[in-house]
Structure formats: C-alpha cells, structure tokens
Write an enzyme that holds these catalytic residues in place. Sequence first.
Site, PDB file in Angstrom:
ATOM      1  N   ASN A   1       2.949  54.635  23.764  1.00  0.00           N
ATOM      2  CA  ASN A   1       2.930  53.176  23.615  1.00  0.00           C
ATOM      3  C   ASN A   1       2.495  52.870  22.185  1.00  0.00           C
ATOM      4  O   ASN A   1       1.321  53.037  21.848  1.00  0.00           O
ATOM      5  CB  ASN A   1       1.948  52.576  24.632  1.00  0.00           C
ATOM      6  CG  ASN A   1       1.718  51.089  24.406  1.00  0.00           C
ATOM      7  OD1 ASN A   1       2.515  50.423  23.746  1.00  0.00           O
ATOM      8  ND2 ASN A   1       0.632  50.558  24.955  1.00  0.00           N
ATOM      9  N   TRP A   2       3.441  52.416  21.375  1.00  0.00           N
ATOM     10  CA  TRP A   2       3.132  52.226  19.952  1.00  0.00           C
ATOM     11  C   TRP A   2       2.415  50.911  19.665  1.00  0.00           C
ATOM     12  O   TRP A   2       2.041  50.660  18.514  1.00  0.00           O
ATOM     13  CB  TRP A   2       4.415  52.291  19.130  1.00  0.00           C
ATOM     14  CG  TRP A   2       4.978  53.676  19.006  1.00  0.00           C
ATOM     15  CD1 TRP A   2       4.396  54.848  19.430  1.00  0.00           C
ATOM     16  CD2 TRP A   2       6.225  54.045  18.399  1.00  0.00           C
ATOM     17  NE1 TRP A   2       5.209  55.911  19.122  1.00  0.00           N
ATOM     18  CE2 TRP A   2       6.336  55.447  18.494  1.00  0.00           C
ATOM     19  CE3 TRP A   2       7.262  53.327  17.799  1.00  0.00           C
ATOM     20  CZ2 TRP A   2       7.441  56.138  17.996  1.00  0.00           C
ATOM     21  CZ3 TRP A   2       8.356  54.008  17.298  1.00  0.00           C
ATOM     22  CH2 TRP A   2       8.440  55.399  17.398  1.00  0.00           C
ATOM     23  N   LYS A   3       2.291  50.068  20.672  1.00  0.00           N
ATOM     24  CA  LYS A   3       1.608  48.769  20.463  1.00  0.00           C
ATOM     25  C   LYS A   3       2.210  48.062  19.247  1.00  0.00           C
ATOM     26  O   LYS A   3       3.413  48.080  19.074  1.00  0.00           O
ATOM     27  CB  LYS A   3       0.104  48.991  20.330  1.00  0.00           C
ATOM     28  CG  LYS A   3      -0.451  49.870  21.444  1.00  0.00           C
ATOM     29  CD  LYS A   3      -1.940  49.866  21.526  1.00  0.00           C
ATOM     30  CE  LYS A   3      -2.377  50.870  22.568  1.00  0.00           C
ATOM     31  NZ  LYS A   3      -3.744  50.720  22.992  1.00  0.00           N
TER      32      LYS A   3
ATOM     33  N   HIS B   1       0.092  45.897  30.987  1.00  0.00           N
ATOM     34  CA  HIS B   1      -0.870  46.658  30.168  1.00  0.00           C
ATOM     35  C   HIS B   1      -2.148  45.836  30.037  1.00  0.00           C
ATOM     36  O   HIS B   1      -2.108  44.614  29.938  1.00  0.00           O
ATOM     37  CB  HIS B   1      -0.268  46.949  28.793  1.00  0.00           C
ATOM     38  CG  HIS B   1      -1.069  47.933  28.004  1.00  0.00           C
ATOM     39  ND1 HIS B   1      -2.212  47.579  27.328  1.00  0.00           N
ATOM     40  CD2 HIS B   1      -0.919  49.274  27.819  1.00  0.00           C
ATOM     41  CE1 HIS B   1      -2.716  48.659  26.743  1.00  0.00           C
ATOM     42  NE2 HIS B   1      -1.952  49.698  27.024  1.00  0.00           N
TER      43      HIS B   1
ATOM     44  N   GLU C   1      -3.990  45.248  27.637  1.00  0.00           N
ATOM     45  CA  GLU C   1      -4.054  44.371  26.454  1.00  0.00           C
ATOM     46  C   GLU C   1      -3.283  43.078  26.701  1.00  0.00           C
ATOM     47  O   GLU C   1      -3.637  42.025  26.163  1.00  0.00           O
ATOM     48  CB  GLU C   1      -3.553  45.134  25.214  1.00  0.00           C
ATOM     49  CG  GLU C   1      -4.616  46.132  24.755  1.00  0.00           C
ATOM     50  CD  GLU C   1      -4.102  47.343  24.005  1.00  0.00           C
ATOM     51  OE1 GLU C   1      -2.938  47.356  23.584  1.00  0.00           O
ATOM     52  OE2 GLU C   1      -4.895  48.299  23.849  1.00  0.00           O
TER      53      GLU C   1
ATOM     54  N   GLU D   1      -4.925  53.235  33.859  1.00  0.00           N
ATOM     55  CA  GLU D   1      -5.523  53.143  32.532  1.00  0.00           C
ATOM     56  C   GLU D   1      -6.864  52.419  32.607  1.00  0.00           C
ATOM     57  O   GLU D   1      -6.913  51.181  32.552  1.00  0.00           O
ATOM     58  CB  GLU D   1      -4.594  52.363  31.603  1.00  0.00           C
ATOM     59  CG  GLU D   1      -3.252  53.028  31.399  1.00  0.00           C
ATOM     60  CD  GLU D   1      -2.699  52.734  30.012  1.00  0.00           C
ATOM     61  OE1 GLU D   1      -2.386  53.687  29.308  1.00  0.00           O
ATOM     62  OE2 GLU D   1      -2.616  51.561  29.623  1.00  0.00           O
TER      63      GLU D   1
ATOM     64  N   GLY E   1      -8.209  53.209  23.681  1.00  0.00           N
ATOM     65  CA  GLY E   1      -8.464  53.030  22.252  1.00  0.00           C
ATOM     66  C   GLY E   1      -9.933  53.181  21.870  1.00  0.00           C
ATOM     67  O   GLY E   1     -10.319  52.829  20.763  1.00  0.00           O
TER      68      GLY E   1
ATOM     69  N   SER F   1      -7.209  57.096  25.731  1.00  0.00           N
ATOM     70  CA  SER F   1      -7.669  58.079  24.747  1.00  0.00           C
ATOM     71  C   SER F   1      -7.214  59.506  25.058  1.00  0.00           C
ATOM     72  O   SER F   1      -7.975  60.452  24.871  1.00  0.00           O
ATOM     73  CB  SER F   1      -9.189  58.007  24.583  1.00  0.00           C
ATOM     74  OG  SER F   1      -9.559  56.729  24.087  1.00  0.00           O
TER      75      SER F   1
ATOM     76  N   GLY G   1      -1.535  55.812  23.629  1.00  0.00           N
ATOM     77  CA  GLY G   1      -1.447  54.872  22.515  1.00  0.00           C
ATOM     78  C   GLY G   1      -1.604  55.600  21.192  1.00  0.00           C
ATOM     79  O   GLY G   1      -0.657  56.162  20.644  1.00  0.00           O
ATOM     80  N   GLY G   2      -2.825  55.617  20.681  1.00  0.00           N
ATOM     81  CA  GLY G   2      -3.123  56.145  19.347  1.00  0.00           C
ATOM     82  C   GLY G   2      -2.498  57.497  19.030  1.00  0.00           C
ATOM     83  O   GLY G   2      -1.894  57.675  17.964  1.00  0.00           O
TER      84      GLY G   2
HETATM   85  C1  PEP Z   1      -2.461  52.694  25.827  1.00  0.00           C
HETATM   86  O1  PEP Z   1      -2.079  52.015  24.893  1.00  0.00           O
HETATM   87  O2  PEP Z   1      -1.929  52.537  26.919  1.00  0.00           O
HETATM   88  C2  PEP Z   1      -3.522  53.668  25.594  1.00  0.00           C
HETATM   89  C3  PEP Z   1      -3.909  54.388  26.609  1.00  0.00           C
HETATM   90  O3  PEP Z   1      -4.059  53.746  24.319  1.00  0.00           O
HETATM   91  P1  PEP Z   1      -4.974  54.953  23.734  1.00  0.00           P
HETATM   92  O4  PEP Z   1      -4.263  56.238  24.079  1.00  0.00           O
HETATM   93  O5  PEP Z   1      -5.034  54.696  22.268  1.00  0.00           O
HETATM   94  O6  PEP Z   1      -6.301  54.855  24.405  1.00  0.00           O
END
Ligand code: PEP
Length: 252
Positions: free
Chosen positions: A9-11, A95, A97, A167, A173, A213, A234-235
């Site tokens: 997930n590149w956000k 999500h 966010e 999640e 994050g 994470s 994500g990251g």
């Molecule tokens: C996400 O964006 O769904 C996520 C889990 O981010 P991260 O891996 O950065 O915690």
Amino acid sequence: MRKPVIAGNWKMYKTIAEAMDFIEKIVPVAAAARHCEVVVAPPFTALAAAALAAKGSKVAISAQDLYWDKEGAHTGDVSPTMIVDAGCTHAIIGHSERRHDHGETDEQVNRKLKAALAAGLTPIMCVGETLAQRESGGTGQVLKTQFEGGLAGLTPSDFSRIIIAYEPVWAIGTGRTATPEMAAESHHVLRDLARAKFGDKVADGVRILYGGSVKPDNIGGLMAQVGIDGALVGGASLKVDSFTSLINYPGA
Ligand code: PEP
C-alpha cells in the site's frame, strides 16, 4: 489451500514515473514467486500508468479506496468503474487511515465493498483496533463490529471474493508490530466470525492478511503462523529491495 498475498500500500507516495519504474522492476520478481500473489496499490494518479507497466504480468494493481456510485456529483471521488477502467483488479477498502482521517464508517465500508464487488474488483477490506481498544480488552468486539458492519448483506459467494486485512491501528506506520501470536489470535477471531456468518467452506478459503509495520526481518515469523495468509505492507513496500524480500519471505 490458501495462496498467500503480499500487497503493498503506497499511500500518498510516488509519482507516475516512480510508480512505473518500481513496477517494471518488480514484474520479474513476481513472475518468479510462484508461492504468492503480488498486489501493489499506487495513488490514484499513478493507477493507469502502473497498470500499463504491469500489463500481462503477475503484478495486480489495486486502488487504495473508491466511492460507491458509478458516476455523479462527488467532487474528488473515484468510482469503481473508473478504477476498473484504469486497469485495477483490487481495491483496498476501510483502511484505518480512511476511517480516521475521513471518518469512514462501517456502513460506508459496506457500500464501498458492494460497489467494488459489483464492478468485478477484489476488495481488500481492512479491520483493526486502536491501542486504547486493545488495552481495554475490546479487540474482539471491535473486530466483530467492523466485520459484521462492513460485510452486512453479503452472500457467502460475495464473501469468497474478498480478502481481509487485519491491521491493528497501533501497529501501522509506528514500527510496533503485533507479535506473530497476537496477530494469529486476531486472525483466528476473524476466521471464526467468517465461519459463523458464511459457513466453513468459505471461512476456510478466505485469505486474511496481517498489516502493521511488516518488514523483511519480521515477516517470516508472521507468515509461519497458521491462519496468516499474507501481508498488507505500507512503508516497507516503497523500496524495490525491501518489497522483493517481503515477496520472497523466509519459509516461502
Ligand atoms: C498499511 O498501510 O496498511 C500499513 C500496514 O502500513 P505500515 O506497513 O507502514 O505499518
């Protein structure tokens, strides 16, 4: 046998050129990775270009959100039809966010899921508790509410087309990951909810991803758990090297 899914997930990261460059590099990695499906969710602006770069490959392109109407006066929103038109096969829905930044409710998640399914997309529906909810012992109830609200009115056949992502909000994050055991426990709760609502066959088939994470050095422990069927990342999905290590996780 549930085929694992590794989804990035590149956000709100990457330009069109950066997205195309990344996809071109990840196409051979995904081709060699027979053990899992690979999904990448670029921002809206880069979806069509990413889909073009991924065309004919094993890299599936996902939107990060969608609106439930086909078209209409909804400034800034993007419809499922438009997402399919851009070349997407998947859409992340609910999500945390979106839930926190935009006040998205379970009812809206439900409308989005139904619209995604009607457009032929594979929804990746996210659920998860906040730190306060976990610390007060409310994780199970939060998962139940989000699961039942988000999936209201769906048939077992609809549900068989959905991917769930657990999640925990406190792990997204933050660098704080749920231990493999904690994650597995919540996955178990979710699969039991699926069993009660949709029956054994569909519950045994649904892929439940873990997100929060996930990094190359912790994915092996998570994927070793029975009931964890992949990761939504994500990251660590933003760099080719690290996403490659996630696709080729230890034990794959
Ligand atoms: C996400 O964006 O769904 C996520 C889990 O981010 P991260 O891996 O950065 O915690």
